[in-house]
Design an enzyme around this catalytic site. Structure first.
Site, mmCIF file in Angstrom:
data_model
loop_
_atom_site.group_PDB
_atom_site.id
_atom_site.type_symbol
_atom_site.label_atom_id
_atom_site.label_comp_id
_atom_site.label_asym_id
_atom_site.label_seq_id
_atom_site.Cartn_x
_atom_site.Cartn_y
_atom_site.Cartn_z
ATOM 1 N N ALA A 119 34.725 -30.521 3.988
ATOM 2 C CA ALA A 119 33.505 -29.738 4.197
ATOM 3 C C ALA A 119 32.317 -30.637 4.523
ATOM 4 O O ALA A 119 31.455 -30.273 5.333
ATOM 5 C CB ALA A 119 33.201 -28.891 2.963
ATOM 6 N N ASP B 296 32.392 -33.474 6.166
ATOM 7 C CA ASP B 296 32.521 -33.881 7.567
ATOM 8 C C ASP B 296 32.073 -32.758 8.492
ATOM 9 O O ASP B 296 31.401 -32.986 9.499
ATOM 10 C CB ASP B 296 33.974 -34.249 7.878
ATOM 11 C CG ASP B 296 34.501 -35.364 6.980
ATOM 12 O OD1 ASP B 296 33.699 -36.228 6.576
ATOM 13 O OD2 ASP B 296 35.714 -35.354 6.691
ATOM 14 N N TYR C 133 48.500 -41.539 3.769
ATOM 15 C CA TYR C 133 48.130 -41.060 2.446
ATOM 16 C C TYR C 133 48.747 -39.704 2.163
ATOM 17 O O TYR C 133 49.127 -38.972 3.081
ATOM 18 C CB TYR C 133 46.618 -41.057 2.226
ATOM 19 C CG TYR C 133 45.787 -40.052 2.963
ATOM 20 C CD1 TYR C 133 45.244 -38.956 2.299
ATOM 21 C CD2 TYR C 133 45.453 -40.230 4.312
ATOM 22 C CE1 TYR C 133 44.416 -38.058 2.945
ATOM 23 C CE2 TYR C 133 44.623 -39.336 4.964
ATOM 24 C CZ TYR C 133 44.116 -38.247 4.280
ATOM 25 O OH TYR C 133 43.290 -37.365 4.925
ATOM 26 N N LYS D 51 23.096 -34.122 0.433
ATOM 27 C CA LYS D 51 23.967 -33.000 0.102
ATOM 28 C C LYS D 51 24.029 -32.840 -1.421
ATOM 29 O O LYS D 51 24.209 -33.812 -2.142
ATOM 30 C CB LYS D 51 25.365 -33.235 0.676
ATOM 31 C CG LYS D 51 25.381 -33.345 2.192
ATOM 32 C CD LYS D 51 26.739 -33.761 2.725
ATOM 33 C CE LYS D 51 27.059 -35.211 2.376
ATOM 34 N NZ LYS D 51 28.338 -35.666 2.957
#
Length: 317
Positions: free
Chosen positions: A258, A260, A98, A228
């Site tokens: 962030a 992860d 990617y 989150k």
């Protein structure tokens, strides 16, 4: 209370999912003027694996790679971070690729992963993963969307009766990858897990849940649910209690990776037997580090504070 445990065969955690070769324009801020690209490695689960390894855990990353130079580069990158690579090499299918473009309106990612080696992951992989008797198995909704066989792998990992192993799942909703038919799949995966990470925006898009309490009501099964909330921080629910933390007070350079880092910080302290306050604090600290750099994982530092140049793993998924 669900207890974390150390793996019976010397493995603290196994992270399961696709890692792709990643091309980033150099300089990243002006992709249209870039004269070259940096070749890195990108995967949400391998990001978590690297953070856990840096924290001192014994970590294995399980996946599949193509028999090509890109796959070998990924293997070298993760090995350099002390992550044990358990990736079978497919003789015909390629390693996914990617491109990451950073512009004034944010980060844009273009995927070339259809038919990649990692799409051949299947429920038979679960036996090898669980043979490690790890303290933790971590995977994401990205893996569940790669193929029908990969979805079956996620289901088997999260429903297997393996006492002493925490089953961790990050929803990681990707609109470019997940279609409407994945809505129920991601919901069932979350409900089958011990530890779940989910963005409030993800819950709203997937299931119409618009508050952290609504997400908990939808997902009462996980022993630990962490919702989150972006710039508003995060809220954790466990055993009838809740804890909240504000977002890290840092200048944001780029947000990719962030989430992860936050998950890895929580899982690290959870495996270490720390209280929930410490888990959220460590997740917030690691997320703050990543938010301040272009790379998804900050450079390692020596005890003196000097940066150490190593290949970087990224996790746009």
């Amino acid at each position: 209370m669900k207890q974390s445990a150390q793996g019976g065969f010397g493995i603290d955690a196994v992270c399961v999912g696709e890692t792709m070769a990643l091309l980033v324009p150099d300089p990243p801020e002006a992709p249209e003027d870039a004269g070259s690209f940096r070749l890195l490695a990108g995967g949400a689960e391998s990001n978590v694996a690297v953070h856990l390894a840096r924290a001192g855990h014994r970590v294995t990353w399980h996946s599949a790679l193509g028999d090509d130079g890109l796959g070998r580069q990924i293997h070298r990158t993760l090995t350099a971070e002390d992550v044990a690579c358990e990736a079978r090499v497919h003789p015909e299918r390629p390693t996914g690729l990617y491109l990451k473009e950073l512009g004034a309106e944010g980060t844009r990612v273009r995927y070339y992963r259809q038919g990649s080696a990692a799409t051949t992951l299947g429920p038979e992989d679960a036996d090898k993963i669980l043979e490690h008797a790890p303290g933790l198995v971590h995977t994401t909704g990205i893996t569940a969307a790669l193929s029908d066989s990969a979805a079956a792998l996620v289901t088997r990992l999260l429903t297997a009766d393996r006492p002493g192993t925490l089953r961790s799942f990050d929803v990681n909703h990707r609109p470019a990858l997940h279609g409407p038919h994945h809505t129920e799949l991601l919901l069932e995966a979350a409900r089958s897990s011990d530890v779940v990470f989910c963005g409030l925006d993800e819950a709203a898009a997937l299931w119409g849940s618009h508050s952290t309490d609504e997400v908990r009501a939808l997902l009462p099964e996980p022993w630990l649910l962490v919702v989150k909330q972006g710039a508003h921080g995060a809220t954790a629910y466990s055993e009838g209690r809740s804890w909240s933390r504000e977002a890290p007070d840092v200048e944001v350079v780029e947000p990719v990776g962030a989430g992860d880092a936050f998950a890895a910080g929580v899982l690290h302290t959870l495996l270490s037997g720390a209280p929930m306050d410490d888990c959220l604090d460590e997740g917030t600290r690691l997320a703050g580090q990543v938010l301040q750099v272009h790379d998804d994982i900050p450079p390692r530092t020596r005890p003196s504070g000097t940066a150490v140049a190593v290949p970087q793993a990224h996790g746009a998924g």
